[in-house]
Design a protein around this motif. Structure first.
Motif, PDB file in Angstrom:
ATOM      1  N   GLY A  57       0.898  -1.102   0.072  1.00  0.00           N
ATOM      2  CA  GLY A  57       0.077   0.031   0.125  1.00  0.00           C
ATOM      3  C   GLY A  57       0.824   1.134  -0.044  1.00  0.00           C
ATOM      4  N   ALA A  58       2.152   1.290  -0.198  1.00  0.00           N
ATOM      5  CA  ALA A  58       3.110   2.273  -0.007  1.00  0.00           C
ATOM      6  C   ALA A  58       4.430   1.937  -0.837  1.00  0.00           C
ATOM      7  CB  ALA A  58       3.320   2.697   1.324  1.00  0.00           C
ATOM      8  N   LEU A  59       4.980   3.016  -1.534  1.00  0.00           N
ATOM      9  CA  LEU A  59       6.247   2.718  -2.144  1.00  0.00           C
ATOM     10  C   LEU A  59       7.384   2.340  -1.128  1.00  0.00           C
ATOM     11  CD1 LEU A  59       6.080   5.587  -4.713  1.00  0.00           C
ATOM     12  CD2 LEU A  59       5.635   3.361  -5.053  1.00  0.00           C
ATOM     13  N   TYR A  60       8.557   1.535  -1.517  1.00  0.00           N
ATOM     14  CA  TYR A  60       9.320   1.392  -0.526  1.00  0.00           C
ATOM     15  C   TYR A  60      10.049   2.685  -0.089  1.00  0.00           C
ATOM     16  CZ  TYR A  60       9.764  -3.587  -0.857  1.00  0.00           C
ATOM     17  OH  TYR A  60       9.492  -4.946  -0.694  1.00  0.00           O
ATOM     18  N   ASP A  61      10.152   3.805  -0.824  1.00  0.00           N
ATOM     19  CA  ASP A  61      10.658   5.036  -0.555  1.00  0.00           C
ATOM     20  C   ASP A  61       9.891   5.761   0.369  1.00  0.00           C
ATOM     21  OD1 ASP A  61      13.026   4.750  -2.051  1.00  0.00           O
ATOM     22  OD2 ASP A  61      12.219   6.290  -3.505  1.00  0.00           O
ATOM     23  N   GLU A  62       8.554   5.558   0.460  1.00  0.00           N
ATOM     24  CA  GLU A  62       7.434   6.002   1.494  1.00  0.00           C
ATOM     25  C   GLU A  62       7.846   5.274   2.840  1.00  0.00           C
ATOM     26  OE1 GLU A  62       3.699   7.856  -1.125  1.00  0.00           O
ATOM     27  OE2 GLU A  62       3.836   5.626  -0.944  1.00  0.00           O
ATOM     28  N   LEU A  63       7.877   4.005   2.825  1.00  0.00           N
ATOM     29  CA  LEU A  63       8.236   3.323   3.850  1.00  0.00           C
ATOM     30  C   LEU A  63       9.526   3.537   4.568  1.00  0.00           C
ATOM     31  CD1 LEU A  63       6.554  -0.068   2.667  1.00  0.00           C
ATOM     32  CD2 LEU A  63       5.716   1.660   4.309  1.00  0.00           C
ATOM     33  N   GLU A  64      10.362   3.739   3.727  1.00  0.00           N
ATOM     34  CA  GLU A  64      11.993   4.184   4.410  1.00  0.00           C
ATOM     35  C   GLU A  64      11.480   5.374   5.068  1.00  0.00           C
ATOM     36  OE1 GLU A  64      14.988   4.347   1.663  1.00  0.00           O
ATOM     37  OE2 GLU A  64      14.506   2.398   0.701  1.00  0.00           O
ATOM     38  N   TRP A  65      10.994   6.509   4.339  1.00  0.00           N
ATOM     39  CA  TRP A  65      10.595   7.691   5.144  1.00  0.00           C
ATOM     40  C   TRP A  65       9.910   7.502   6.523  1.00  0.00           C
ATOM     41  CZ3 TRP A  65       5.648   9.421   6.228  1.00  0.00           C
ATOM     42  CH2 TRP A  65       5.564  10.743   6.901  1.00  0.00           C
ATOM     43  N   ALA A  66       8.979   6.807   6.429  1.00  0.00           N
ATOM     44  CA  ALA A  66       8.102   6.637   7.858  1.00  0.00           C
ATOM     45  C   ALA A  66       9.118   5.941   8.844  1.00  0.00           C
ATOM     46  CB  ALA A  66       7.009   5.666   7.436  1.00  0.00           C
ATOM     47  N   MET A  67      10.071   4.736   8.435  1.00  0.00           N
ATOM     48  CA  MET A  67      10.894   4.205   9.130  1.00  0.00           C
ATOM     49  C   MET A  67      11.924   5.147   9.872  1.00  0.00           C
ATOM     50  SD  MET A  67      12.964   0.791   8.398  1.00  0.00           S
ATOM     51  CE  MET A  67      13.856  -0.202   9.855  1.00  0.00           C
ATOM     52  N   GLU A  68      12.261   6.021   9.089  1.00  0.00           N
ATOM     53  CA  GLU A  68      13.221   6.843   9.725  1.00  0.00           C
ATOM     54  C   GLU A  68      12.502   8.017  10.422  1.00  0.00           C
ATOM     55  OE1 GLU A  68      14.800   8.476   5.950  1.00  0.00           O
ATOM     56  OE2 GLU A  68      16.237   6.704   5.819  1.00  0.00           O
ATOM     57  N   ALA A  69      11.070   8.502  10.188  1.00  0.00           N
ATOM     58  CA  ALA A  69      10.589   9.302  10.926  1.00  0.00           C
ATOM     59  C   ALA A  69      10.422   8.905  12.525  1.00  0.00           C
ATOM     60  CB  ALA A  69       9.357   9.852  10.439  1.00  0.00           C
ATOM     61  N   ILE A  70      10.004   7.686  12.379  1.00  0.00           N
ATOM     62  CA  ILE A  70       9.818   7.008  13.855  1.00  0.00           C
ATOM     63  C   ILE A  70      10.799   6.993  14.447  1.00  0.00           C
ATOM     64  CG2 ILE A  70       9.261   4.764  14.897  1.00  0.00           C
ATOM     65  CD1 ILE A  70       6.730   4.356  13.112  1.00  0.00           C
ATOM     66  N   GLU A  71      11.815   6.493  14.103  1.00  0.00           N
ATOM     67  CA  GLU A  71      13.354   6.506  14.481  1.00  0.00           C
ATOM     68  C   GLU A  71      13.875   7.940  15.338  1.00  0.00           C
ATOM     69  OE1 GLU A  71      15.712   5.032  11.760  1.00  0.00           O
ATOM     70  OE2 GLU A  71      15.473   2.768  12.213  1.00  0.00           O
ATOM     71  N   ASN A  72      13.226   8.995  14.545  1.00  0.00           N
ATOM     72  CA  ASN A  72      13.514  10.290  14.981  1.00  0.00           C
ATOM     73  C   ASN A  72      12.418  10.692  15.947  1.00  0.00           C
ATOM     74  OD1 ASN A  72      15.888  10.586  13.189  1.00  0.00           O
ATOM     75  ND2 ASN A  72      14.740  11.174  11.595  1.00  0.00           N
ATOM     76  N   GLY A  73      11.605   9.926  16.248  1.00  0.00           N
ATOM     77  CA  GLY A  73      10.680  10.191  17.489  1.00  0.00           C
ATOM     78  C   GLY A  73       9.404  10.990  16.801  1.00  0.00           C
ATOM     79  N   LYS A  74       9.025  10.905  15.618  1.00  0.00           N
ATOM     80  CA  LYS A  74       7.857  11.583  15.076  1.00  0.00           C
ATOM     81  C   LYS A  74       6.478  10.541  15.311  1.00  0.00           C
ATOM     82  CE  LYS A  74      10.094  15.007  13.103  1.00  0.00           C
ATOM     83  NZ  LYS A  74       9.982  16.307  13.824  1.00  0.00           N
ATOM     84  N   THR A  75       5.518  11.132  15.397  1.00  0.00           N
ATOM     85  CA  THR A  75       4.443  10.526  15.627  1.00  0.00           C
ATOM     86  C   THR A  75       3.181  10.952  14.590  1.00  0.00           C
ATOM     87  OG1 THR A  75       3.174  12.133  17.125  1.00  0.00           O
ATOM     88  CG2 THR A  75       4.809  10.634  18.091  1.00  0.00           C
ATOM     89  N   THR A  76       1.953  10.300  14.415  1.00  0.00           N
ATOM     90  CA  THR A  76       1.167  10.630  13.435  1.00  0.00           C
ATOM     91  C   THR A  76       0.817  12.073  13.456  1.00  0.00           C
ATOM     92  OG1 THR A  76       0.289   8.188  13.830  1.00  0.00           O
ATOM     93  CG2 THR A  76      -1.070   9.776  12.534  1.00  0.00           C
ATOM     94  N   GLU A  77       0.590  12.685  14.646  1.00  0.00           N
ATOM     95  CA  GLU A  77       0.297  14.003  14.857  1.00  0.00           C
ATOM     96  C   GLU A  77       1.065  14.985  14.290  1.00  0.00           C
ATOM     97  OE1 GLU A  77       0.391  11.646  17.155  1.00  0.00           O
ATOM     98  OE2 GLU A  77      -1.812  11.450  17.440  1.00  0.00           O
ATOM     99  N   ASN A  78       2.128  14.491  13.430  1.00  0.00           N
ATOM    100  CA  ASN A  78       3.162  15.294  12.989  1.00  0.00           C
ATOM    101  C   ASN A  78       2.834  15.735  11.440  1.00  0.00           C
ATOM    102  OD1 ASN A  78       5.425  13.908  15.379  1.00  0.00           O
ATOM    103  ND2 ASN A  78       5.316  16.140  15.089  1.00  0.00           N
ATOM    104  N   PHE A  79       1.959  14.864  10.973  1.00  0.00           N
ATOM    105  CA  PHE A  79       1.826  14.710   9.589  1.00  0.00           C
ATOM    106  C   PHE A  79       0.264  14.782   9.213  1.00  0.00           C
ATOM    107  CE2 PHE A  79       5.374  11.926  10.690  1.00  0.00           C
ATOM    108  CZ  PHE A  79       6.473  12.888  10.178  1.00  0.00           C
TER     109      PHE A  79
END
Length: 269
Positions: free
Chosen positions: A211-233
């Motif tokens: 349901g998503a491109l690999y580049d998108e999933l990489e972005w999400a993985m890195e976002a979580i590692e950087n402490g981001k949450t759903t509310e940030n997007f």
């Protein structure tokens, strides 16, 4: 969705090849066996293994495989053998074995469950084949999973393509796999091909399933590692973030060690 840092491709190549050589030497094995799918991950992994100088057995294991997948796999194997004298190949047609299995087990009225279960069965038949060949040759089974698949969304079959001895590229994101594959000379036809696990007997891609491109999933993985949450997007970013979170949660059983029921000491007295 995010800026990619520059890779030291030659250094990464050398590091992985030396890691593979050291692991093989310390393990006392004779070489590596790798399942070749026609995809970029197996092409990169087999190329890196070939660069160790150890014998490398590339195994094609079709099960009702699409012709395009077979052609890419054959192209890669032919190219790799022309470049490295330590590379050999085997073709094991598992279609009859798969059909025998299907006809030997109870059927299921839930078509979605049946389709997914049979897809995973294909992967597990291939794992069994690789370990058979590894056993008779004294080789290690080299895994082909990348970081976002193995540790992000768990996009692999437990005890199928997840059943391996070593994982040379599992700390590389898919985008990094593409860069390194180009650097080490993987055929362009494989690099540009749409990623697919080929387990369903149709043309659905990995990204269709996820349901998503690999580049998108990489972005999400890195976002979580950087402490981001759903509310940030918002918008597509929020959608992808939720897709990643859901897949990561439901596939933890693949990524975590097998749960062991520990017996309290008080019950042993």
């Amino acid at each position: 969705m995010s800026n990619k840092t520059a890779l030291h491709l030659e250094g990464i190549q050398t590091h992985i090849v030396n890691w593979l050589k050291t692991y093989a030497e310390n393990s006392g094995v004779k070489g590596f066996v790798i399942g070749i799918s026609g995809g970029i991950d197996s092409a990169l992994t087999s190329t890196l293994c070939a660069q160790t100088g150890f014998p490398v057995l590339c195994v094609e294991m079709p099960i009702h495989q699409a012709e395009s997948h077979v052609n890419r796999a054959n192209e890669h194997i032919h190219q790799l053998k022309s470049r490295f004298p330590n590379v050999s190949n085997e073709r094991v047609d598992l279609t009859p074995s798969f059909e025998t299995f299907k006809n030997s087990v109870p059927t299921c009225e839930n078509e979605a469950a049946l389709s997914l279960t049979l897809a995973n069965t294909r992967a597990r038949l291939r794992m069994t084949t690789l370990y058979y060949l590894a056993g008779i040759h004294g080789f290690l089974v080299a895994g082909t999973g990348n970081k976002v698949e193995d540790f992000g969304v768990g996009f692999y079959t437990k005890y199928g393509d997840g059943g391996v001895d070593i994982s040379p590229i599992a700390d590389l994101m898919k985008s990094e796999v593409r860069q390194l594959a180009k650097f080490v000379g993987v055929p362009d036809s494989i690099i540009v091909a749409k990623p697919t696990d080929g387990l369903f007997g149709d043309d659905r891609s990995d990204e269709d399933q996820l349901g998503a491109l690999y580049d998108e999933l990489e972005w999400a993985m890195e976002a979580i590692e950087n402490g981001k949450t759903t509310e940030n997007f918002v918008g597509r970013q929020a959608e992808v973030f939720k897709i990643y979170q859901r897949l990561n949660k439901i596939n933890q059983h693949k990524m975590q060690p097998i749960p062991v029921c520990e017996i309290p000491k008080s019950l042993r007295s």
